[in-house]
Write a protein that holds these residues in place. Sequence first.
Motif, PDB file in Angstrom:
ATOM      1  N   SER A 257       0.847  -1.190   0.000  1.00 60.58           N
ATOM      2  CA  SER A 257       0.000   0.000   0.000  1.00 60.58           C
ATOM      3  C   SER A 257       0.886   1.245   0.000  1.00 60.58           C
ATOM      4  O   SER A 257       2.016   1.219   0.495  1.00 60.58           O
ATOM      5  CB  SER A 257      -0.902   0.004   1.236  1.00 60.58           C
ATOM      6  OG  SER A 257      -0.110   0.061   2.417  1.00 60.58           O
ATOM      7  N   TYR A 273      -5.306  -3.722   0.776  1.00 57.94           N
ATOM      8  CA  TYR A 273      -4.753  -3.200  -0.482  1.00 57.94           C
ATOM      9  C   TYR A 273      -4.115  -4.334  -1.288  1.00 57.94           C
ATOM     10  O   TYR A 273      -4.383  -4.481  -2.492  1.00 57.94           O
ATOM     11  CB  TYR A 273      -3.714  -2.118  -0.184  1.00 57.94           C
ATOM     12  CG  TYR A 273      -3.108  -1.497  -1.433  1.00 57.94           C
ATOM     13  CD1 TYR A 273      -3.661  -0.350  -1.998  1.00 57.94           C
ATOM     14  CD2 TYR A 273      -1.995  -2.059  -2.046  1.00 57.94           C
ATOM     15  CE1 TYR A 273      -3.114   0.215  -3.139  1.00 57.94           C
ATOM     16  CE2 TYR A 273      -1.448  -1.507  -3.191  1.00 57.94           C
ATOM     17  CZ  TYR A 273      -2.008  -0.367  -3.736  1.00 57.94           C
ATOM     18  OH  TYR A 273      -1.465   0.182  -4.881  1.00 57.94           O
ATOM     19  N   VAL A 277      -5.091  -5.862  -5.131  1.00 56.07           N
ATOM     20  CA  VAL A 277      -4.177  -6.083  -6.256  1.00 56.07           C
ATOM     21  C   VAL A 277      -4.280  -7.524  -6.741  1.00 56.07           C
ATOM     22  O   VAL A 277      -4.363  -7.798  -7.941  1.00 56.07           O
ATOM     23  CB  VAL A 277      -2.724  -5.750  -5.856  1.00 56.07           C
ATOM     24  CG1 VAL A 277      -1.764  -6.096  -7.001  1.00 56.07           C
ATOM     25  CG2 VAL A 277      -2.583  -4.281  -5.482  1.00 56.07           C
ATOM     26  N   LEU A 301      -3.670  -1.433 -12.050  1.00 50.63           N
ATOM     27  CA  LEU A 301      -4.697  -0.757 -11.259  1.00 50.63           C
ATOM     28  C   LEU A 301      -5.305   0.404 -12.040  1.00 50.63           C
ATOM     29  O   LEU A 301      -6.537   0.566 -12.081  1.00 50.63           O
ATOM     30  CB  LEU A 301      -4.119  -0.258  -9.933  1.00 50.63           C
ATOM     31  CG  LEU A 301      -3.363  -1.274  -9.070  1.00 50.63           C
ATOM     32  CD1 LEU A 301      -3.019  -0.664  -7.719  1.00 50.63           C
ATOM     33  CD2 LEU A 301      -4.156  -2.554  -8.902  1.00 50.63           C
ATOM     34  N   VAL A 341      -8.018  -0.965  -3.367  1.00 43.69           N
ATOM     35  CA  VAL A 341      -6.763  -0.276  -3.696  1.00 43.69           C
ATOM     36  C   VAL A 341      -6.925   1.237  -3.692  1.00 43.69           C
ATOM     37  O   VAL A 341      -6.137   1.957  -4.304  1.00 43.69           O
ATOM     38  CB  VAL A 341      -6.206  -0.761  -5.061  1.00 43.69           C
ATOM     39  CG1 VAL A 341      -5.840  -2.223  -4.983  1.00 43.69           C
ATOM     40  CG2 VAL A 341      -7.202  -0.521  -6.200  1.00 43.69           C
ATOM     41  N   ARG A 348     -10.972   2.025   2.139  1.00 41.78           N
ATOM     42  CA  ARG A 348     -10.924   0.602   1.792  1.00 41.78           C
ATOM     43  C   ARG A 348     -11.847  -0.172   2.737  1.00 41.78           C
ATOM     44  O   ARG A 348     -11.873   0.102   3.937  1.00 41.78           O
ATOM     45  CB  ARG A 348      -9.496   0.066   1.923  1.00 41.78           C
ATOM     46  CG  ARG A 348      -8.483   0.777   1.030  1.00 41.78           C
ATOM     47  CD  ARG A 348      -7.065   0.346   1.347  1.00 41.78           C
ATOM     48  NE  ARG A 348      -6.104   1.352   0.879  1.00 41.78           N
ATOM     49  CZ  ARG A 348      -4.889   1.511   1.349  1.00 41.78           C
ATOM     50  NH1 ARG A 348      -4.450   0.700   2.323  1.00 41.78           N
ATOM     51  NH2 ARG A 348      -4.093   2.458   0.870  1.00 41.78           N
TER      52      ARG A 348
END
Length: 414
Positions: A257, A273, A277, A301, A341, A348
Amino acid sequence: MSLLEVCLTVCYAGKGNLSSGKIISIVAAIVAFVLLLIAGFCILRWKRKNKYNTTNTPSRCSAANDIMTIESLQFDLGTIAAATNKFSDDNKLGEGGFGQVFKGILPSGQEIAVKRLSRRSGQGEKEFKNEVAVVAKLQHRNLVRLLGFCLEGEEKLLIYEFVPNRSLDCFLFDSEKGRELDWSTRCKIIKGIARGILYLHEDSQLRIIHRDLKASNVLLDREMNPKISDFGMARIFGVDENQGNTSRIVGTYGYMSPEYAMHGQFSVKSDVYSFGVSVLEIISGKKNNSFHQVDGFEDLLSYSWELWSKGTPLELLDPTLRDSCLEDEVIRCIQIGLLCVQEDPAKRPSMATIVLVLNSSNVLTSVVPQRPASFFRYKNKSSIPTSELEFNQSRFSSMPSSINEVSISETYPR
């Protein structure tokens, strides 16, 4: 004044007015009263002592049990050497900064994976055993199980259950093997990883932050069920702790992150995070930190978010999945991946929310993902090299993958 002096005083003062019988009665009453005081004092003291012993006995027993538990996990070096054919190259499964991993077979016929820690590790015997004891208590179907350890001389070995299908990245980023992962299998993998991380964050005895969640640290069993591995860089938190900082950044670029990569701040949201991904990688079959730029996009991303914002999220899907996917499930997973993300950790979702949504049948209509944190954007702001960062050898960097620091910004109820 002593009891005898009291009695004599009473006798002297009253010999003109009291009979000898009355004097004896008074003295007897005084003696009885004093004896009662002494008896009461002794009983009170005994109760306090007994309460103290009762309170402390369980902790002593617990400590003894912990020691017994640790010792019961210890393997003999000769047994492990024989199981791995003396750590032969033919039995080697992999190698990394932590050391080497070998396949072995115990005399009982059980298959094992043996992680042989690098001798450069600075971890002491006591710390090594303590961390083994903690990780051995982690029991979840989506975590690789630690069976025991060996600590003899300079050898530090960790013994795990053997997971036959190797790691997720061996399938996901291989054009041929990737075809073995149809949509239902990938969806099962995503849900299994989420359940495993939720267990670490909320359901185990301590709050644990993995800190190195990625496809290569997810192993697949015979039924292609995911098992999170490698707790060498994980951090253990108490239930009332929710944030940590470190001056040494360990992990892999593209999965860390931004707040951790740039400032050393980590929390459960750091794992969220990394999970996001991984979800986008599983859907697309593309690796974030080696993503080839498409139409000027910096990374996977950014590319995923652009497709989402244009209303064409299904273009992200691995072409091999076109005929096996359920579009609503794919869109829901892409949305979850993008929410995970977000640059701001507070935006989040928690793993509890993620697991809930993954098992629902509706897309999140009330939450709109914003532009995600860009790998290249925060890479250029940081002095950390872009290659995979070195494992922190002073920690437990010997398991099939990570355990030890944290920063938390929990905005969802647990």
